[in-house]
Design a protein around this motif. Structure first.
Motif, short mmCIF file in Angstrom:
data_model
loop_
_atom_site.label_atom_id
_atom_site.label_comp_id
_atom_site.label_asym_id
_atom_site.label_seq_id
_atom_site.Cartn_x
_atom_site.Cartn_y
_atom_site.Cartn_z
N ALA A 44 -13.70 25.96 7.51
CA ALA A 44 -13.98 25.05 8.62
C ALA A 44 -15.44 24.62 8.59
CB ALA A 44 -13.66 25.72 9.95
N ARG A 45 -16.33 25.55 8.31
CA ARG A 45 -17.76 25.22 8.24
C ARG A 45 -18.02 24.24 7.10
NH1 ARG A 45 -20.40 30.10 8.68
NH2 ARG A 45 -20.37 29.66 10.89
N MET A 46 -17.40 24.49 5.95
CA MET A 46 -17.63 23.60 4.80
C MET A 46 -17.03 22.22 5.04
SD MET A 46 -17.80 26.04 1.47
CE MET A 46 -16.18 26.61 1.24
N ILE A 47 -15.86 22.17 5.65
CA ILE A 47 -15.25 20.87 5.97
C ILE A 47 -16.14 20.12 6.94
CG2 ILE A 47 -13.34 19.75 7.18
CD1 ILE A 47 -11.52 21.98 6.00
N PHE A 48 -16.61 20.80 7.98
CA PHE A 48 -17.49 20.15 8.96
C PHE A 48 -18.76 19.64 8.28
CE2 PHE A 48 -21.08 20.28 11.86
CZ PHE A 48 -20.67 19.34 12.79
N ASN A 49 -19.36 20.45 7.43
CA ASN A 49 -20.59 20.02 6.75
C ASN A 49 -20.36 18.80 5.86
OD1 ASN A 49 -22.12 22.01 7.96
ND2 ASN A 49 -21.91 23.45 6.26
N HIS A 50 -19.27 18.80 5.10
CA HIS A 50 -18.96 17.65 4.25
C HIS A 50 -18.66 16.41 5.10
CE1 HIS A 50 -18.71 20.41 0.85
NE2 HIS A 50 -18.69 19.34 0.08
N LEU A 51 -17.89 16.60 6.16
CA LEU A 51 -17.54 15.50 7.04
C LEU A 51 -18.80 14.92 7.71
CD1 LEU A 51 -14.97 14.05 8.02
CD2 LEU A 51 -14.89 15.66 9.92
N ASN A 52 -19.68 15.78 8.14
CA ASN A 52 -20.93 15.36 8.77
C ASN A 52 -21.79 14.56 7.79
OD1 ASN A 52 -22.86 15.15 10.80
ND2 ASN A 52 -23.84 17.07 10.22
N ARG A 53 -21.96 15.07 6.57
CA ARG A 53 -22.76 14.36 5.57
C ARG A 53 -22.15 13.01 5.23
NH1 ARG A 53 -24.02 19.50 2.56
NH2 ARG A 53 -21.87 19.30 1.96
N TYR A 54 -20.83 13.00 5.04
CA TYR A 54 -20.14 11.73 4.71
C TYR A 54 -20.30 10.73 5.86
CZ TYR A 54 -16.39 8.42 3.77
OH TYR A 54 -15.66 7.27 3.57
N SER A 55 -20.16 11.20 7.10
CA SER A 55 -20.23 10.29 8.25
C SER A 55 -21.62 9.68 8.41
CB SER A 55 -19.82 11.01 9.53
OG SER A 55 -20.82 11.90 9.95
N GLN A 56 -22.65 10.42 8.00
CA GLN A 56 -24.02 9.92 8.14
C GLN A 56 -24.45 9.05 6.96
OE1 GLN A 56 -26.58 13.25 8.89
NE2 GLN A 56 -25.50 13.80 10.75
N ALA A 57 -23.74 9.12 5.87
CA ALA A 57 -24.15 8.38 4.67
C ALA A 57 -23.14 7.30 4.31
CB ALA A 57 -24.36 9.36 3.51
N ARG A 58 -22.18 7.64 3.48
CA ARG A 58 -21.25 6.63 2.94
C ARG A 58 -20.36 6.00 4.01
NH1 ARG A 58 -18.42 9.59 -1.94
NH2 ARG A 58 -18.48 11.25 -0.42
N TRP A 59 -20.03 6.74 5.06
CA TRP A 59 -19.15 6.20 6.10
C TRP A 59 -19.73 4.94 6.72
CZ3 TRP A 59 -14.39 5.96 7.52
CH2 TRP A 59 -14.05 5.53 8.80
N GLN A 60 -21.03 4.86 6.77
CA GLN A 60 -21.68 3.68 7.35
C GLN A 60 -21.29 2.40 6.59
OE1 GLN A 60 -23.15 4.10 10.29
NE2 GLN A 60 -22.59 6.24 9.97
N TYR A 61 -21.02 2.54 5.31
CA TYR A 61 -20.59 1.40 4.48
C TYR A 61 -19.07 1.28 4.42
CZ TYR A 61 -25.43 1.81 3.05
OH TYR A 61 -26.79 1.91 3.05
N ASP A 62 -18.39 2.41 4.57
CA ASP A 62 -16.93 2.44 4.39
C ASP A 62 -16.14 2.16 5.67
OD1 ASP A 62 -17.43 3.18 1.78
OD2 ASP A 62 -17.04 5.32 2.13
N LYS A 63 -16.75 2.35 6.82
CA LYS A 63 -15.99 2.34 8.08
C LYS A 63 -15.27 1.03 8.36
CE LYS A 63 -20.08 1.44 10.86
NZ LYS A 63 -20.97 2.04 11.86
N ASP A 64 -15.75 -0.07 7.85
CA ASP A 64 -15.10 -1.36 8.10
C ASP A 64 -14.03 -1.71 7.07
OD1 ASP A 64 -16.60 -1.86 10.42
OD2 ASP A 64 -18.27 -2.62 9.22
N LYS A 65 -13.87 -0.87 6.07
CA LYS A 65 -12.85 -1.12 5.05
C LYS A 65 -11.48 -0.75 5.61
CE LYS A 65 -16.11 -0.59 1.36
NZ LYS A 65 -16.69 0.22 0.33
#
Length: 126
Positions: A44-65
């Motif tokens: 759970a900690r690792m999933i949260f950490n990966h999800l948090n990093r992704y949401s702050q970085a690549r998600w900013q470009y991917d969210k409208d796809k």
């Protein structure tokens, strides 16, 4: 081979039309957990950490796809994308991820939806 995999993913997505968003989110969390070693708490900690990093970085470009970017297919990033997309970009908290991992599968293994989920999960193992 690749076309067969995409057909399988599309079939699984079609099966999900009747599923609730909560069940889909649970599926993505459980599928992500298979990518990490250790206890459910550690996963759970690792999933949260990966999800948090992704949401702050690549998600900013991917969210409208509208669909998963091609380069993410059959990777952990695909699951992160789907999880955030399903949750309207909101992060699941680590405690909620732990709750999901602590709850067993609530569908029967013989239902059509369950069979689609199982085939979808197998596509990530290839």
């Amino acid at each position: 081979m690749l076309n067969n995999l995409y057909a399988l993913v599309n079939e699984a997505e079609t099966c999900w039309l009747g599923e609730t968003a909560a069940k889909r989110r649970q599926h993505y969390v459980r599928a992500l957990a298979k990518h990490f070693p250790g206890s459910n708490r550690k996963k759970a900690r690792m999933i949260f950490n990966h999800l948090n990093r992704y949401s702050q970085a690549r998600w900013q470009y991917d969210k409208d796809k509208p669909i998963v970017p091609e380069k993410y297919r059959n990777t952990r990033s695909e699951l992160l994308f789907r999880l955030l997309k399903e949750n309207n970009g909101a992060l699941l908290q680590e405690e909620r991820i732990r709750q999901i991992l602590g709850v067993g599968e609530d569908r029967g293994t013989n239902s059509p939806t369950s069979r689609c989920h199982n085939e979808y999960e197998k596509s990530f193992a290839r």
